[in-house]
Design an enzyme around this catalytic site. Structure first.
Site, PDB file in Angstrom:
ATOM      1  N   HIS A  97       0.804  -1.223   0.000  1.00 34.74           N
ATOM      2  CA  HIS A  97       0.000   0.000   0.000  1.00 34.74           C
ATOM      3  C   HIS A  97       0.834   1.269   0.000  1.00 34.74           C
ATOM      4  CE1 HIS A  97       0.899  -0.012   4.326  1.00 34.74           C
ATOM      5  NE2 HIS A  97       0.441   1.230   4.382  1.00 34.74           N
ATOM      6  N   ASP A  98       2.057   1.222   0.492  1.00 26.30           N
ATOM      7  CA  ASP A  98       2.896   2.421   0.582  1.00 26.30           C
ATOM      8  C   ASP A  98       4.010   2.446  -0.459  1.00 26.30           C
ATOM      9  OD1 ASP A  98       1.727   4.071   2.447  1.00 26.30           O
ATOM     10  OD2 ASP A  98       2.912   3.353   4.144  1.00 26.30           O
ATOM     11  N   LYS A 154       5.541   5.749  -1.362  1.00 20.42           N
ATOM     12  CA  LYS A 154       6.441   6.485  -0.474  1.00 20.42           C
ATOM     13  C   LYS A 154       7.891   6.405  -0.931  1.00 20.42           C
ATOM     14  CE  LYS A 154       3.908   6.928   3.829  1.00 20.42           C
ATOM     15  NZ  LYS A 154       3.819   6.604   5.274  1.00 20.42           N
ATOM     16  N   HIS A 207       1.835  10.169  -2.490  1.00 20.72           N
ATOM     17  CA  HIS A 207       2.309   8.784  -2.436  1.00 20.72           C
ATOM     18  C   HIS A 207       1.178   7.793  -2.694  1.00 20.72           C
ATOM     19  CE1 HIS A 207       0.720   8.186   1.723  1.00 20.72           C
ATOM     20  NE2 HIS A 207       0.827   6.905   1.431  1.00 20.72           N
ATOM     21  N   HIS A 212      -5.964   3.931   0.810  1.00 17.70           N
ATOM     22  CA  HIS A 212      -5.908   3.660   2.250  1.00 17.70           C
ATOM     23  C   HIS A 212      -5.976   4.921   3.108  1.00 17.70           C
ATOM     24  CE1 HIS A 212      -1.723   4.142   0.876  1.00 17.70           C
ATOM     25  NE2 HIS A 212      -1.456   4.606   2.080  1.00 17.70           N
ATOM     26  N   HIS A 213      -5.863   6.089   2.499  1.00 19.39           N
ATOM     27  CA  HIS A 213      -6.015   7.338   3.257  1.00 19.39           C
ATOM     28  C   HIS A 213      -7.338   8.040   2.938  1.00 19.39           C
ATOM     29  CE1 HIS A 213      -2.183   7.497   5.308  1.00 19.39           C
ATOM     30  NE2 HIS A 213      -1.551   7.221   4.190  1.00 19.39           N
ATOM     31  N   ASP A 225      -3.802   0.704   8.794  1.00 18.46           N
ATOM     32  CA  ASP A 225      -2.710   1.652   8.577  1.00 18.46           C
ATOM     33  C   ASP A 225      -2.588   2.634   9.736  1.00 18.46           C
ATOM     34  OD1 ASP A 225      -0.698   2.987   6.790  1.00 18.46           O
ATOM     35  OD2 ASP A 225      -2.167   4.609   6.845  1.00 18.46           O
TER      36      ASP A 225
END
Length: 441
Positions: free
Chosen positions: A311-312, A315, A340, A364-365, A393
């Site tokens: 998911h990241d 980044k 990101h 996810h954010h 998360d």
């Protein structure tokens, strides 16, 4: 299900490009160049297979030294790596100038000189950074279960023909031929992108016998008239590189192999910052726990775990000046953080077996009330996967150390999150998180 491993690695190599500060497709173009050189040089078929996968994964360890670059120079790790790649950093003068330009670029001259003096005379900084990168890259190749010859090639990526490279100072034929090809190919790609074909070939000719194997440079120069090949690099690099995979040694991967790839790239992401050392693995563990609490089927949970591990990915494209900043982020830094999530989606959309959860992994954010990022999705637009990823998360982040605060206990983290249940988080999935946390504790 079995898929070509190269299709996955070539697509995911775009994530490695951004953390190296290189244009999208750098690793894939380097792979095509390296394979073309190897063909011209008559490298044996067995070596070609190791070389192909090593070229795609050559930068797998690049995130591991990002935090060290920031710690040393106090500047954008991606810009430092990009600028250094364009120079003859074997020259003490050039290396020092590049390092000083990267040292606290917005600080006063006196502050910069103090920081620069602190590491310039404290040992071989270059060797340290190279060793971190190469050793981690070899470990990533082993995690994916690639041949040991591929791992050894990545480990020796920055060795030079005359023994002046790093981290071991190997020379000549003591350097695996795949590593010799890789070192030449990646330098050619960087200079090709920056200055064009003639500049790239001239660079290689100047460094022949010093950085590069002279026979490999001769093979490279013999391709000067192959305009069709060099022109092809302006297209989709992933499509171009497919044609160079040795047809009799194609590696396939199954469901377990896809899990290994996701796990390996999660470690690439988490290595980017000392404050996210186990974040992706932690989010995956929590997500699976929530899914099992809800009674989701194993096939669904497996997809969720892969999405959580990856998911990241975006980044990797965020500078450590932002990720590791101990104070409050300004507006531009927050914008970089928010991007990101979009980059995660864009990368995963390129990976055939991960494409179906790319949007959910990048969401996810997002929040139920539409105040999340990067798309501002609302409850009606959010499925079950981003709802689980969101609670996992935040819970993992709150219970881990960050540059601006110490880790919180599980109860304190849940109390903070409870305030946003029903507005930011799905009440159903937050309740499942609470149930899992009570048992996990």
């Amino acid at each position: 299900m079995e898929v070509r491993l190269s299709d996955i690695l070539s697509a995911l190599s775009y994530a490695l490009d951004v953390t190296e500060g290189q244009p999208a497709g750098h690793a894939a173009r380097s792979c095509a160049i390296g394979m073309r050189i190897a063909q011209e040089a008559g490298v044996c078929d067995e070596e070609l297979s190791s070389l192909y996968y090593a070229l795609l994964l050559k930068d797998a360890g690049c995130s591991a030294n990002a935090g060290t670059v920031y710690e040393l120079f106090g500047s954008d790790d991606r810009a430092f790596k990009r600028d250094r790649r364009r120079t003859d950093y074997r020259s003490t003068r050039v290396n020092a100038a590049t390092a000083f330009r990267a040292t606290l670029p917005n600080a006063s001259l006196l502050t910069r000189l103090r920081r620069f003096g602190g590491f310039a005379f404290g040992g071989d900084t270059t060797d340290r950074l190279v060793a971190i990168r190469c050793e981690r890259g070899a470990d990533i190749a082993r995690m994916i279960d690639l041949p040991e010859s591929t791992a050894r090639a990545i480990l020796a990526l920055d060795e030079h023909w005359d023994g002046g490279g790093a981290p071991f100072g190997r020379k000549g034929a003591d350097i695996p031929v795949a590593a010799r090809v890789m070192g030449l190919a990646q330098a050619v790609e960087v200079h090709l992108a920056h200055g064009g074909l003639e500049a790239a070939l001239d660079m290689a000719a100047r460094r022949a016998g010093r950085w590069f194997d002279p026979e490999l440079v001769a093979a490279l120069l013999a391709t000067r008239g192959d305009r069709a090949f060099w022109s092809s690099l302006g297209g989709d690099a992933v499509e171009v590189v497919k044609a160079f995979e040795p047809t009799d040694r194609v590696l396939m991967t199954d469901e377990d192999g896809l899990d290994r790839v996701a796990e390996a790239f999660a470690t690439v992401v988490d290595a980017k910052s000392p404050f996210t050392g186990r974040h992706s693995a932690g989010v995956a563990r929590i997500s699976v726990g929530v899914a099992e609490t809800l009674g989701l089927p194993p096939e669904t949970t497996r997809d969720l775990r892969r999405a959580a591990l990856l998911h990241d990915l975006g980044k990797l494209g965020v500078a450590n000046t932002v990720l590791d900043k101990p104070g409050r982020l300004d507006a531009d830094e927050w914008a970089a953080i928010r991007r990101h999530a979009e980059l995660t989606t864009r990368i995963l959309e390129r990976v055939p077996p991960f494409r179906h959860f790319a949007l959910d992994a990048g969401a996810h954010h997002e929040r139920l009330d539409g105040r999340g990022y990067h798309l501002g999705l609302t409850a009606d637009q959010l499925g079950w996967m981003p709802r689980i990823l969101a609670v996992a998360d935040v819970f993992e982040a709150l219970t881990a150390d960050r540059p601006y605060r110490d880790a919180l206990g599980p109860d304190e983290a849940l109390a903070i999150m409870r305030r946003d249940a029903g507005t930011a988080f799905s009440s159903e999935h937050f309740a499942a998180l609470e149930s899992w946390a009570a048992v996990a504790a």
